[in-house]
Design an enzyme around this catalytic site. Structure first.
Site, PDB file in Angstrom:
ATOM      1  N   TYR A  99      -7.476  -4.520  51.593  1.00  0.00           N
ATOM      2  CA  TYR A  99      -6.207  -4.728  52.417  1.00  0.00           C
ATOM      3  C   TYR A  99      -5.264  -6.050  51.649  1.00  0.00           C
ATOM      4  O   TYR A  99      -5.243  -6.901  52.397  1.00  0.00           O
ATOM      5  CB  TYR A  99      -6.591  -4.609  53.625  1.00  0.00           C
ATOM      6  N   GLY A 100      -5.145  -6.034  50.370  1.00  0.00           N
ATOM      7  CA  GLY A 100      -4.420  -7.181  49.967  1.00  0.00           C
ATOM      8  C   GLY A 100      -2.963  -7.031  49.791  1.00  0.00           C
ATOM      9  O   GLY A 100      -2.108  -7.178  50.778  1.00  0.00           O
ATOM     10  N   ASP A 116      -8.574  -5.576  40.812  1.00  0.00           N
ATOM     11  CA  ASP A 116      -9.375  -5.061  39.674  1.00  0.00           C
ATOM     12  C   ASP A 116     -10.588  -5.686  39.470  1.00  0.00           C
ATOM     13  O   ASP A 116     -11.727  -4.863  39.137  1.00  0.00           O
ATOM     14  CB  ASP A 116      -8.423  -5.001  38.504  1.00  0.00           C
ATOM     15  N   ALA A 117     -10.720  -7.000  39.740  1.00  0.00           N
ATOM     16  CA  ALA A 117     -12.051  -7.542  39.500  1.00  0.00           C
ATOM     17  C   ALA A 117     -12.672  -7.270  40.315  1.00  0.00           C
ATOM     18  O   ALA A 117     -14.158  -7.250  40.484  1.00  0.00           O
ATOM     19  CB  ALA A 117     -11.633  -9.305  39.260  1.00  0.00           C
ATOM     20  N   HIS A 160      -4.153   1.816  39.711  1.00  0.00           N
ATOM     21  CA  HIS A 160      -4.141   1.361  37.998  1.00  0.00           C
ATOM     22  C   HIS A 160      -5.321   1.770  37.377  1.00  0.00           C
ATOM     23  O   HIS A 160      -6.529   2.159  37.916  1.00  0.00           O
ATOM     24  CB  HIS A 160      -4.409  -0.353  38.449  1.00  0.00           C
ATOM     25  N   GLY A 190       3.445  -3.699  46.356  1.00  0.00           N
ATOM     26  CA  GLY A 190       2.828  -3.164  47.699  1.00  0.00           C
ATOM     27  C   GLY A 190       3.577  -3.655  48.892  1.00  0.00           C
ATOM     28  O   GLY A 190       3.850  -2.811  49.827  1.00  0.00           O
ATOM     29  N   ASP A 241       1.515  -0.835  32.350  1.00  0.00           N
ATOM     30  CA  ASP A 241       1.532  -1.750  33.423  1.00  0.00           C
ATOM     31  C   ASP A 241       1.242  -3.222  32.959  1.00  0.00           C
ATOM     32  O   ASP A 241       1.788  -4.220  33.434  1.00  0.00           O
ATOM     33  CB  ASP A 241       0.766  -1.184  34.458  1.00  0.00           C
ATOM     34  N   GLU A 292       3.963  -6.171  33.344  1.00  0.00           N
ATOM     35  CA  GLU A 292       3.703  -7.471  34.315  1.00  0.00           C
ATOM     36  C   GLU A 292       3.633  -8.603  33.510  1.00  0.00           C
ATOM     37  O   GLU A 292       3.964  -9.616  33.997  1.00  0.00           O
ATOM     38  CB  GLU A 292       2.556  -7.178  35.140  1.00  0.00           C
ATOM     39  N   SER A 342      33.330 -10.417  32.959  1.00  0.00           N
ATOM     40  CA  SER A 342      34.734 -10.922  32.210  1.00  0.00           C
ATOM     41  C   SER A 342      34.470 -10.254  30.668  1.00  0.00           C
ATOM     42  O   SER A 342      33.611 -10.394  30.447  1.00  0.00           O
ATOM     43  CB  SER A 342      35.002 -12.266  32.244  1.00  0.00           C
TER      44      SER A 342
HETATM   45  N1  LIG Z   1      -0.098  -5.752  43.850  1.00  0.00           N
HETATM   46  C1  LIG Z   1       0.603  -4.538  43.730  1.00  0.00           C
HETATM   47  O1  LIG Z   1       1.496  -4.422  44.157  1.00  0.00           O
HETATM   48  C2  LIG Z   1       0.038  -3.445  42.939  1.00  0.00           C
HETATM   49  C3  LIG Z   1      -1.209  -3.505  42.506  1.00  0.00           C
HETATM   50  N2  LIG Z   1      -1.812  -2.310  41.877  1.00  0.00           N
HETATM   51  C4  LIG Z   1      -3.255  -1.988  41.784  1.00  0.00           C
HETATM   52  O2  LIG Z   1      -3.698  -1.888  43.242  1.00  0.00           O
HETATM   53  C5  LIG Z   1      -5.117  -2.350  43.122  1.00  0.00           C
HETATM   54  C6  LIG Z   1      -5.130  -3.531  44.251  1.00  0.00           C
HETATM   55  O3  LIG Z   1      -4.322  -4.144  44.096  1.00  0.00           O
HETATM   56  P1  LIG Z   1      -3.830  -5.623  44.956  1.00  0.00           P
HETATM   57  O4  LIG Z   1      -3.612  -4.982  46.242  1.00  0.00           O
HETATM   58  O5  LIG Z   1      -2.799  -6.406  44.530  1.00  0.00           O
HETATM   59  O6  LIG Z   1      -5.389  -6.428  45.042  1.00  0.00           O
HETATM   60  P2  LIG Z   1      -5.731  -8.006  45.605  1.00  0.00           P
HETATM   61  O7  LIG Z   1      -5.757  -8.874  44.388  1.00  0.00           O
HETATM   62  O8  LIG Z   1      -4.472  -8.151  46.747  1.00  0.00           O
HETATM   63  O9  LIG Z   1      -6.851  -7.561  46.306  1.00  0.00           O
HETATM   64  C7  LIG Z   1      -7.050  -6.599  47.323  1.00  0.00           C
HETATM   65  C8  LIG Z   1      -8.416  -6.786  48.237  1.00  0.00           C
HETATM   66  O10 LIG Z   1      -9.427  -6.912  47.216  1.00  0.00           O
HETATM   67  C9  LIG Z   1     -10.203  -7.957  47.987  1.00  0.00           C
HETATM   68  N3  LIG Z   1     -11.374  -8.579  47.086  1.00  0.00           N
HETATM   69  C10 LIG Z   1     -10.975  -9.192  45.860  1.00  0.00           C
HETATM   70  N4  LIG Z   1     -12.059  -9.416  45.079  1.00  0.00           N
HETATM   71  C11 LIG Z   1     -13.016  -8.896  45.786  1.00  0.00           C
HETATM   72  C12 LIG Z   1     -14.466  -8.619  45.660  1.00  0.00           C
HETATM   73  N5  LIG Z   1     -15.255  -9.277  44.731  1.00  0.00           N
HETATM   74  N6  LIG Z   1     -15.293  -7.973  46.816  1.00  0.00           N
HETATM   75  C13 LIG Z   1     -14.582  -7.325  47.826  1.00  0.00           C
HETATM   76  N7  LIG Z   1     -13.434  -7.636  48.017  1.00  0.00           N
HETATM   77  C14 LIG Z   1     -12.583  -8.209  46.911  1.00  0.00           C
HETATM   78  C15 LIG Z   1      -9.254  -9.124  48.533  1.00  0.00           C
HETATM   79  O11 LIG Z   1      -9.881  -9.715  49.450  1.00  0.00           O
HETATM   80  C16 LIG Z   1      -8.081  -8.126  48.950  1.00  0.00           C
HETATM   81  O12 LIG Z   1      -8.103  -8.013  50.233  1.00  0.00           O
HETATM   82  C17 LIG Z   1      -5.391  -2.746  41.672  1.00  0.00           C
HETATM   83  O13 LIG Z   1      -6.018  -2.027  41.157  1.00  0.00           O
HETATM   84  C18 LIG Z   1      -3.849  -3.268  41.175  1.00  0.00           C
HETATM   85  O14 LIG Z   1      -4.141  -3.205  39.970  1.00  0.00           O
HETATM   86  C19 LIG Z   1      -1.029  -1.377  41.378  1.00  0.00           C
HETATM   87  C20 LIG Z   1       0.486  -1.465  41.695  1.00  0.00           C
HETATM   88  C21 LIG Z   1       1.056  -2.713  42.441  1.00  0.00           C
HETATM   89  C1  LIG Z   2       3.434  -4.961  41.383  1.00  0.00           C
HETATM   90  C2  LIG Z   2       3.164  -4.287  40.013  1.00  0.00           C
HETATM   91  O1  LIG Z   2       3.451  -3.174  39.707  1.00  0.00           O
HETATM   92  C3  LIG Z   2       2.264  -5.067  39.130  1.00  0.00           C
HETATM   93  C4  LIG Z   2       3.032  -6.069  38.679  1.00  0.00           C
HETATM   94  O2  LIG Z   2       1.906  -4.276  38.059  1.00  0.00           O
HETATM   95  C5  LIG Z   2       1.129  -5.464  39.721  1.00  0.00           C
HETATM   96  O3  LIG Z   2       1.195  -6.193  40.724  1.00  0.00           O
HETATM   97  O4  LIG Z   2      -0.062  -5.357  39.138  1.00  0.00           O
HETATM   98 MG   LIG Z   3       2.847  -2.359  37.891  1.00  0.00          MG
HETATM   99 MG   LIG Z   4      -0.061  -4.224  37.508  1.00  0.00          MG
END
Ligand SMILES: NC(=O)C1=CN([C@@H]2O[C@H](COP(=O)(O)OP(=O)(O)OC[C@H]3O[C@@H](n4cnc5c(N)ncnc54)[C@H](O)[C@@H]3O)[C@@H](O)[C@H]2O)C=CC1
Ligand SMILES: CC(=O)[C@](C)(O)C(=O)O
Ligand SMILES: [Mg+2]
Ligand SMILES: [Mg+2]
Length: 350
Positions: A38-39, A100-101, A124, A153, A208, A212, A270
């Site tokens: 729920y990030g 992703d990590a 992703h 998001g 992607d 980014e 312009s």
């Molecule tokens: N941030 C964005 O707007 C976008 C993200 N994505 C993809 O969506 C997925 C989620 O991305 P985000 O929401 O940005 O992730 P985030 O970096 O916000 O992390 C999401 C949640 O994962 C939890 N987390 C992190 N490490 C952890 C671990 N080792 N164990 C348990 N929980 C852990 C964090 O506490 C957080 O609540 C990824 O695959 C990302 O590439 C795709 C499009 C856009």
């Molecule tokens: C928001 C988005 O599409 C990114 C930049 O690919 C990401 O947050 O990983």
């Molecule tokens: Mg993207």
């Molecule tokens: Mg991305």
């Protein structure tokens, strides 16, 4: 599917006219959808699905800010807000939206929660495509699918509430049930995508990671800083340098590009600006093209994945990222930006 001419290439896209929300609800009516994480993406997708009448549960580590945010958003601990493992075990659609990590770290747990016929959903292609580094190899008896919003998001949610939406790419990596594509499209519509365009896990992650690090974030920040520094080095005030580099772009010109394309933006500036921009655009393009070649190579070879996992798997990854973001925030350029933003009439009235 609607056949759309994208600059001479016909591509099939899905809109909610072709795949209605009602159909999405029917496809998902017997599914339990768990959003794990729920990030940033998690909240946007979970709240939009809940508003669209989909039964959603959230899996998140308790005692984290993300957990508290899920509670504040109305998810109920023990009912619709569970531990990551509990939610994964309860779900038939597992939306893997940890970082992703984090997906790599949790995979040994999550793979044991999957049952035959489940859908493992990504936003992703990272975990699946770079499997030698991530170790994420799903069992053969589940669907492996993707809907990847092309936006933050945060705007997945705000655009949904505004009645618009962020478009998403979609892909099916593995179709065990024969329903993988329907599940993917239903989820893509349910999360509020304006429209869905087809891709593959490989093409999604390669584009992607490039975007980014390039135009959308890294290159944008770099060219803004480069111009700001040249203006300041030549005696322009911080407010003038910031206005000419960022504020005019975000408050005026990029909106014209969004409205009707680059030529529209040019045509609304312009003729002096048009002549100059047309002359200099190729020079900037040639200057950065080699950097984009290097970037894409680093993506394809897995080097960007290696860097991401090395850094973002460290126990203090969050603190280190926050410290680097703070350095941007505290820089003269972005302190000047805060002052400029505060001067916007809508902010002065607050
Ligand atoms: N941030 C964005 O707007 C976008 C993200 N994505 C993809 O969506 C997925 C989620 O991305 P985000 O929401 O940005 O992730 P985030 O970096 O916000 O992390 C999401 C949640 O994962 C939890 N987390 C992190 N490490 C952890 C671990 N080792 N164990 C348990 N929980 C852990 C964090 O506490 C957080 O609540 C990824 O695959 C990302 O590439 C795709 C499009 C856009
Ligand atoms: C928001 C988005 O599409 C990114 C930049 O690919 C990401 O947050 O990983
Ligand atoms: Mg993207
Ligand atoms: Mg991305």
């Amino acid at each position: 599917m609607a056949n759309i001419d994208f600059g001479g290439t016909i591509e099939e896209v899905i809109t909610s006219e072709e795949f209605t929300l009602q159909r999405a609800r029917e496809v998902l009516e017997n599914e339990t959808v768990a959003v794990l994480g729920y990030g940033v993406q998690g909240p946007g997708q979970a709240l939009n699905m809940r508003d669209n009448g989909i039964a959603v549960i959230v899996g998140q580590r308790e005692g984290t800010a993300s957990w508290d945010k899920a509670v504040a958003d109305g998810f109920v601990p023990g009912k619709t807000l569970l531990s990551i493992e509990e939610a994964a075990r309860k779900a038939t659609v597992i939306q893997y939206l940890l970082s992703d990590a984090g997906q790599v770290a949790m995979w040994p747990t999550i793979k044991d929660c999957l049952n035959e016929g489940d859908a493992l959903y990504f936003s992703h292609g990272f975990g699946i495509v770079y499997r030698e580094q991530t170790g994420i190899v799903p069992p053969e008896n589940v669907d492996v699918i993707l809907a990847a919003p092309k936006g933050s998001g945060t705007t997945v949610r705000t655009n949904f509430l505004d009645g618009s939406g962020i478009n998403s790419s979609f892909a099916v990596h593995q179709d065990f049930t024969g329903r993988a594509k329907d599940r993917t499209l239903a989820l893509g519509i349910a999360i509020g995508s304006g429209y869905l365009f087809p891709t593959t896990f490989e093409k999604e992650v390669h584009s992607d990671l490039t975007g980014e690090r390039g135009v959308l974030m890294g290159c944008l920040a770099g060219v803004m800083e480069a111009q700001y520094n040249v203006l300041r080095k030549n005696g322009h005030s911080p407010s003038e340098a910031f206005n000419e580099t960022v504020e005019e772009l975000t408050q005026s010109l990029i909106r014209l590009v969004a409205q009707n394309g680059m030529d529209w933006m040019y045509a609304n500036c312009s003729t002096t600006a048009q002549r100059g921009a047309l002359d200099w655009a190729p020079r900037f393009r040639e200057a950065v093209a080699p950097v984009f070649e290097q970037l894409y190579e680093s993506v394809i070879t897995g080097e960007e994945t290696r860097r991401t996992l090395t850094c973002n798997s460290a126990a203090d990854y969050r603190e280190k990222l926050d410290a680097e973001l703070k350095a941007i925030h505290d820089s003269e350029m972005w302190r000047a930006g805060a002052a400029v933003r505060a001067l916007r009439p809508e902010n002065r009235r607050k």
